[in-house]
Design a protein around this motif. Structure first.
Motif, PDB file in Angstrom:
ATOM      1  N   VAL A 413       0.851  -1.183   0.000  1.00 48.36           N
ATOM      2  CA  VAL A 413       0.000   0.000   0.000  1.00 48.36           C
ATOM      3  C   VAL A 413       0.887   1.234   0.000  1.00 48.36           C
ATOM      4  O   VAL A 413       2.063   1.159   0.360  1.00 48.36           O
ATOM      5  N   LYS A 414       0.266   2.346  -0.376  1.00 47.75           N
ATOM      6  CA  LYS A 414       1.073   3.552  -0.554  1.00 47.75           C
ATOM      7  C   LYS A 414       1.184   4.327   0.768  1.00 47.75           C
ATOM      8  O   LYS A 414       0.765   5.479   0.860  1.00 47.75           O
ATOM      9  N   ASP A 438       5.498   0.167  -9.574  1.00 47.86           N
ATOM     10  CA  ASP A 438       4.088   0.581  -9.592  1.00 47.86           C
ATOM     11  C   ASP A 438       3.555   0.629  -8.168  1.00 47.86           C
ATOM     12  O   ASP A 438       3.720  -0.322  -7.400  1.00 47.86           O
ATOM     13  N   GLU A 439       2.921   1.742  -7.812  1.00 44.09           N
ATOM     14  CA  GLU A 439       2.386   1.868  -6.456  1.00 44.09           C
ATOM     15  C   GLU A 439       0.906   2.235  -6.479  1.00 44.09           C
ATOM     16  O   GLU A 439       0.319   2.532  -5.461  1.00 44.09           O
ATOM     17  N   LYS A 440       0.306   2.193  -7.670  1.00 43.01           N
ATOM     18  CA  LYS A 440      -1.074   2.671  -7.810  1.00 43.01           C
ATOM     19  C   LYS A 440      -2.082   1.538  -7.693  1.00 43.01           C
ATOM     20  O   LYS A 440      -1.936   0.507  -8.322  1.00 43.01           O
ATOM     21  N   GLY A 441      -3.133   1.764  -6.893  1.00 44.26           N
ATOM     22  CA  GLY A 441      -4.259   0.841  -6.860  1.00 44.26           C
ATOM     23  C   GLY A 441      -3.969  -0.433  -6.077  1.00 44.26           C
ATOM     24  O   GLY A 441      -2.933  -0.573  -5.430  1.00 44.26           O
ATOM     25  N   ALA A 442      -4.915  -1.365  -6.188  1.00 44.93           N
ATOM     26  CA  ALA A 442      -4.815  -2.608  -5.427  1.00 44.93           C
ATOM     27  C   ALA A 442      -3.704  -3.485  -5.972  1.00 44.93           C
ATOM     28  O   ALA A 442      -3.443  -3.516  -7.167  1.00 44.93           O
ATOM     29  N   ARG A 445      -4.550  -6.126  -8.711  1.00 46.26           N
ATOM     30  CA  ARG A 445      -4.630  -5.595 -10.064  1.00 46.26           C
ATOM     31  C   ARG A 445      -3.247  -5.411 -10.684  1.00 46.26           C
ATOM     32  O   ARG A 445      -3.018  -5.675 -11.860  1.00 46.26           O
ATOM     33  N   ARG A 446      -2.335  -4.955  -9.842  1.00 49.29           N
ATOM     34  CA  ARG A 446      -0.965  -4.768 -10.348  1.00 49.29           C
ATOM     35  C   ARG A 446      -0.340  -6.099 -10.747  1.00 49.29           C
ATOM     36  O   ARG A 446       0.369  -6.193 -11.741  1.00 49.29           O
ATOM     37  N   ARG A 449      -1.848  -7.101 -14.116  1.00 53.18           N
ATOM     38  CA  ARG A 449      -1.303  -6.299 -15.218  1.00 53.18           C
ATOM     39  C   ARG A 449       0.063  -6.832 -15.649  1.00 53.18           C
ATOM     40  O   ARG A 449       0.376  -6.888 -16.830  1.00 53.18           O
TER      41      ARG A 449
END
Length: 499
Positions: A413-414, A438-442, A445-446, A449
């Motif tokens: 989490v950020k 990458d630190e964005k979103g859940a 999901r990362r 991707r």
RNA sequence: GCGGGCGUAGCUCAGUGGUAGAGCGUCACGUUGCCAACGUGAAUGUCGUGAGUUCAAAUCUCAUCGCCCGCUCCA
């Protein structure tokens, strides 16, 4: 063969891959903002990495790991006489006719005669000048599609080489050709490499580069394009040893695809029939991949040919023809290659074998691979869909060597300082691997991707990291996780990725 | 080049003459403690392009470009 349903499923799969390629930035249509340009494609950020990895894997296998192969990088534009000597200038064209009844297009030399029941023997490209001028008696020929006899349009000629002009002064330009294969640049440099590199037969010269062919029809995404990239090796060996080298390279090249993850059941050899061989080739085999397009059939990735001593001897003839070329003011159609010298074994492209104390023109084994084609095959073969907890997971199961991104680093989490720790790991890893942060979103999901990009490992900094200095390493194919000490991450990846 | 199919948001597609839409994705903020979560908000379209018919065209007509399938070729 496949039934209709299977074919549709295969086509759907290719569509999915084309869609993914575009969505994730692997491959775009060229000049798309202007409506696109047929047969031309651009590699996006992930595709550029993937294709470069394919090239590097080929170079490593064919050049770097061998003691008997050296590299070369020739210009695309070459002296026009190269193509006169190689035969492309005269013969790299097809004569095609169309059946008026069913509109099927057929090469003239493939037509069967209703009276004799046989096609003309050769399947080579025809000499466009003489052949087009010659009256063609198609009256007795049979259309292979509908069986109608003698209902053909006059033959049309297709020039398969791209022409261009060199020289800015319009009154003083020379017509040049964009090379239709990289091989001739290797033959043209055979002497240079011999004289500068201390190589001895048997040895090979390898090259990766763009080639251009005005294909009559393009096909299937990046499978057949007019501008394409080749990875070619010309392996020079003593006549008499050529058959064993042919077998050697057959095996080497087949294993290369398997070692990079192509599924065994999707790869095969196809030997050319003797009457299918070009006149200079003693043997030729294709490495074929079962692509999900066409009628679901096998398509060629690479051809491995025994070209004998044909090319080097042709270029010796070419060199002897230079005076005629000057006199014709560079008109290739007005000259023909001089006959071979009687002592051609002493020519500039012949070789003196010190060990055997004899002169010969080396035989050539040529593995010639399509870089774009193998890139597509690796994409298609790696593509997978599976169901995870009721959701569809799309992923590319690339071999680590080919994966565009080797590792992704996330803070779970950020907050709580996790991004800083993750950023430090990222900055360290990217010195060695292509890495993504990458630190964005859940985090789920990362992960997904990265699955779609084919990234083999994801590294996640979580709450436990601050307590014991470990991170989660999540594996793409199994989705399994392991805890690894931060200090060990680089070593862990190096071992797992085999890089 | 010929025949068949197709072209609307980044992707998948709905929309049959009357204000351009949905789902997914993307971005921002909040929330969130490990597998495409949730809330709120936002951006994104020359309806492939051009012309024609019409008061009015994504929709009808013509042309053109591009894509897919087949014929040819082949790395």
């Amino acid at each position: 063969m496949y039934n209709r349903k299977e074919i549709m499923a295969k086509l759907a799969k290719l569509d999915d891959i084309v869609s993914l390629c575009r969505r994730r930035g692997f491959i775009f249509q060229s000049s798309e903002i202007y409506g696109g340009l047929a047969s031309c494609y651009d590699y996006g950020p992930l595709g550029a990495e993937l294709k470069r990895n394919v090239r590097n894997a080929w170079w490593k296998h064919v050049v770097q790991m061998r003691d008997d192969v050296v590299g070369l990088d020739c210009s695309i534009l070459m002296h026009p006489m190269v193509w006169k000597a190689s035969g492309h200038a005269d013969k790299f064209a097809d004569l095609v006719t169309v059946c008026k009844k069913c509109n099927t297009r057929t090469r003239v030399d493939h037509l069967q005669d209703s009276r004799e029941g046989t096609a003309e023997e050769h399947t080579e490209h025809v000499d466009i000048e003489t052949e087009a001028a010659r009256p063609h008696d198609l009256a007795g020929k049979v259309c292979p599609a509908c069986g109608t006899v003698g209902q053909f349009t006059p033959p049309m000629a297709f020039k398969l080489m791209f022409e261009t002009q060199m020289g800015a002064n319009v009154d003083d330009t020379m017509t040049l050709y964009l090379r239709p294969e990289t091989a001739q640049g290797i033959f043209a440099n055979f002497r240079n490499v011999l004289d500068s590199t201390r190589v001895k037969v048997p040895f090979g010269i390898a090259q990766i580069g763009k080639s251009f062919r005005n294909e009559v029809t393009t096909k299937a995404f990046i499978f057949r394009t007019r501008e394409f990239e080749q990875a070619e090796l010309e392996f020079f060996c003593k006549p008499g040893t050529d058959e064993q080298w042919y077998e050697h390279w057959k095996q080497q090249r087949f294993d290369w695809y398997l070692n990079l993850g192509i599924k065994k059941e999707n790869l095969r050899f196809r030997d050319h029939d003797p009457d299918e061989l070009a006149h200079y080739a003693k043997a030729c085999v294709d490495v074929e991949y079962k692509f999900p397009f066409g009628s679901g059939d096998w398509q060629e990735l690479e051809g491995i040919a025994n070209r004998t001593d044909y090319d080097l001897r042709q270029h010796q003839r070419g060199i002897r023809t230079m005076n005629d070329w000057y006199e014709s003011k560079g008109d290739l159609t007005k000259i023909s290659l001089k006959a071979e010298s009687e002592d051609y074994l002493k020519g500039p492209l012949a070789y003196f074998d010190e060990e055997a104390r004899e002169r010969y023109v080396p035989y050539v084994i040529e593995p010639s691979a399509g870089v774009d084609r193998s890139t597509l095959a690796f994409l298609v073969d790696a593509y997978d869909e599976e169901e995870v907890k009721g959701e569809q997971r799309n992923l590319l199961r690339f071999s680590p060597a080919l994966a565009p991104v080797k590792a992704a680093v996330f803070p779970l989490v950020k907050k709580d300082g996790m991004p800083d720790i993750a950023m430090n790991i990222y900055n360290d890893l990217k010195k060695q691997f292509t890495t993504f942060y990458d630190e964005k979103g859940a985090v789920g999901r990362r992960y997904r991707r990265q699955d779609e990009a084919g990234t083999p490992y994801c590294i996640t900094v979580d709450g436990q990291t601050k307590k014991d200095n470990t991170v989660t390493v999540r594996e793409r194919d199994s989705m399994e996780q392991a805890r690894v000490n931060i200090d060990q991450v680089k070593t862990f990846l190096r071992e797992k990725l085999d890089l």
